[in-house]
Scaffold this motif. Structure first.
Motif, mmCIF file in Angstrom:
data_model
loop_
_atom_site.group_PDB
_atom_site.id
_atom_site.type_symbol
_atom_site.label_atom_id
_atom_site.label_comp_id
_atom_site.label_asym_id
_atom_site.label_seq_id
_atom_site.Cartn_x
_atom_site.Cartn_y
_atom_site.Cartn_z
ATOM 1 N N TRP A 151 0.855 -1.139 0.134
ATOM 2 C CA TRP A 151 -0.091 -0.099 -0.121
ATOM 3 C C TRP A 151 0.856 1.082 -0.041
ATOM 4 O O TRP A 151 0.386 2.362 -0.494
ATOM 5 C CB TRP A 151 -0.929 0.025 1.153
ATOM 6 N N ASN A 191 1.026 3.364 -3.144
ATOM 7 C CA ASN A 191 -0.196 4.227 -3.412
ATOM 8 C C ASN A 191 -0.165 5.663 -3.275
ATOM 9 O O ASN A 191 -0.981 6.495 -2.792
ATOM 10 C CB ASN A 191 -1.390 3.621 -2.688
ATOM 11 N N THR A 192 1.009 6.360 -4.061
ATOM 12 C CA THR A 192 1.201 7.567 -4.068
ATOM 13 C C THR A 192 0.819 8.037 -5.266
ATOM 14 O O THR A 192 0.709 7.317 -6.277
ATOM 15 C CB THR A 192 2.941 8.077 -3.600
ATOM 16 N N GLY A 217 3.665 6.831 -7.447
ATOM 17 C CA GLY A 217 4.065 5.419 -7.593
ATOM 18 C C GLY A 217 5.194 5.493 -6.795
ATOM 19 O O GLY A 217 5.503 4.225 -6.668
ATOM 20 N N LEU A 262 4.857 -2.851 -9.341
ATOM 21 C CA LEU A 262 5.078 -1.674 -8.324
ATOM 22 C C LEU A 262 6.574 -1.089 -8.324
ATOM 23 O O LEU A 262 6.753 -0.135 -8.380
ATOM 24 C CB LEU A 262 4.589 -2.224 -6.811
#
Length: 542
Positions: free
Chosen positions: A191, A194-195, A198, A244
């Protein structure tokens, strides 16, 4: 070369011209058969270990591991590390028992069967959804995720004998729990990506899950995730983890504001905004907050040359800029054969200072030289190994300091004679924190050259560490390497003592284990099956 006297610049340019002239024909990646052996440039020292000596030394290093592990289990567990002087545990790495996970790969390589089984049981019971401490995504990735994925690769590969032993099904389940726990940890951490950009948050509380996109991260902090998260995707078949890490890495492969963030081709600033991925500064180098980003560029290419060719190209840019702009020759006659790498600032000026942390650079250049069949990187890497070696050989303790410098204009008055003799001086932080980087570079130098002089240097380092850092219940950092006794014992046995220092030392001397079976270190012309993460956890290549 900035800041160098004219005579030193001339010496340096002569070396660079020699390197270029020696390797102009080595442009192709497919010239392994035509590359002259490293001995053409670095003649063998002639030093050879006596029969049985390597095994004697490997056994001594194994004993140091057992001594450290016993002290940790008696006084430190279940906390992250042992504080051997006060006989208690400390939590500096999330409180999940970092020494256990950091230590398991080395225990596997040393074939410490009972220790491995003990560590597997502990790892299988960790609850990665609960943590009362602040988490560093970088440290948790390289130590915990890297440690578990590596142990899984080892125990399902060349060390599958563990599964096939008398406790077959039980041990099989424990080994499989490594992969399950790796997924559980990544799922608990993901989590943080989740900016808005990214780029993940560097520090956070697991219980809060509060995104702060106004924060910043440094290039090592999010540029040193891709190997571990990609390996997890490849093992599980789930691409979310590598996606990610690679999305965040893109901001370093193609800088949004290069006028600030890329002062030299391939060499970047340090801090990046989470909300838009733009750089905030133009200072950096191969030391703290930048180091392992550069390290992983070539290591990702080693892991999978097809997927990560761009990473290799980016490493070449950084390596060539380092050779062109950051190379420095100390001014004393004694040190004129050594090379150091400086740090840079906003004005593109180079500061003539370095750190123990950055001394992995020699080994990284050697890895790059072997992977790319390019002798100029091998030559440069071996010269850098010599430079960092001097910071050990010239001290009364036999161990290098945390920081050092070689700027003739900044020598402390109390160190004038020391500098004139040795070409460098203590840079303010004179402690030793059980760091592995110099020994790591010895390892790579020995793998490339097979010259036992690097084993001698590694053994000298181990003897010095054993003499100054050993305590009744483990090993600890020391306060002053300029003293023969190392000064005060600072009461912390770092988890990377297990993961890195003891592993590199053991592999340098262990002639019968995985190094011979699986070639963890790259051997030119014979292929590579493993690559180390920055915590020295061996990862099986794709």
């Amino acid at each position: 070369m900035y800041g160098l006297p004219r005579r030193s610049r001339a010496v340096l340019m002569g070396l660079i011209l020699f390197i270029i002239g020696s390797t102009m024909y080595l442009k192709s990646e497919n010239l392994a058969a035509t590359v002259p052996p490293i001995r053409s440039y670095f003649p063998h020292s002639g030093i050879r270990l006596a029969p049985g000596e390597a095994q004697f030394r490997a056994d001594a290093i194994r004993e140091a591991y057992v001594h450290s592990w016993s002290g940790y289990m008696e006084y430190g567990y279940p906390k992250d590390e042992l504080l051997p002087m006060s006989k208690r545990g400390g939590n500096s790495m999330s409180g999940w028992g970092a020494s256990v996970i950091d230590g398991i790969g080395t225990a596997v390589l040393m074939e410490l069967h009972d220790v491995v089984e003990q560590q597997l049981r502990i790892i299988s019971e960790i609850d990665y959804t609960q943590c009362e401490h602040q988490i560093s995504l970088f440290e948790t990735t390289i130590r915990y995720l890297g440690g578990m994925v590596s142990a899984y690769d080892l125990l399902t590969g060349p060390y599958s004998w563990f599964i096939q032993s008398g406790k077959g099904q039980k041990n099989h389940d424990l080994v499989q729990s490594l992969l399950r726990q790796s997924v559980a940890l990544a799922d608990a951490l993901k989590w943080s990506f989740n900016t808005t950009s990214g780029i993940p948050m560097p520090f956070f509380m697991l219980s809060e899950k509060r995104i702060k996109s106004e924060d910043i991260n440094n290039i090592a902090g999010f540029g040193t995730l891709v190997l571990e998260w990609t390996r997890l995707s490849d093992l599980t078949g789930d691409p979310q983890y590598t996606n990610l890490a690679q999305r965040a890495q893109e901001y370093l492969l193609k800088v949004e504001n290069p006028e600030i963030g890329e002062p030299f081709p391939g060499l970047l600033g340090t801090n990046v905004r989470l909300n838009d991925g733009k750089f905030l500064d133009s200072y950096g180098g191969w030391g703290a907050m930048g180091d392992s980003y550069y390290e992983y560029l070539i290591k990702m290419y080693a892991y999978d040359p097809q997927r990560f060719r761009r990473y290799m190209q980016r490493w070449i840019q950084a390596a060539d800029s380092t050779m062109t702009y950051l190379t420095s020759v100390p001014t004393s006659a004694h040190a004129s054969k050594m090379l150091f790498v400086g740090e840079y600032s906003h004005s593109r000026a180079v500061a003539l200072r370095g750190s123990h942390l950055a001394c992995f650079i020699g080994g990284n250049f050697l890895l790059g030289g072997q992977l790319l069949d390019n002798m100029k990187y091998n030559i440069y890497g071996l010269k850098l190994v010599e430079g960092c070696r001097a910071t050990y050989a010239d001290t009364p303790s036999g161990i290098g300091p945390e920081r050092f410098g070689w700027d003739p204009n900044l020598v402390p008055s109390s160190q004038k004679s020391f500098f004139e003799k040795n070409g460098w001086y203590y840079g303010g932080e004179i402690d030793y924190r059980l760091r592995p980087e110099v020994i790591e570079s010895y390892y790579h130098a020995w793998v490339v050259t097979k010259d036992d002089i690097y084993r001698e240097w590694a053994w000298e380092a181990f003897v010095a560490i054993n003499r100054t850092c050993r305590t009744e219940h483990g090993f600890t950092s020391i306060s002053d390497v300029s003293r023969a006794d190392g000064g005060r014992k600072d009461d912390k046995q770092e988890s990377f003592w297990f993961a890195e220092v003891l592993k590199y030392l053991f592999l340098i001397f262990n002639e019968e284990g995985i190094q011979a079976k699986e070639r963890i270190g790259f051997v030119r012309g014979k292929g590579q099956k493993w690559v180390f993460n920055t915590e020295a956890h061996p990862i099986r290549i794709y």
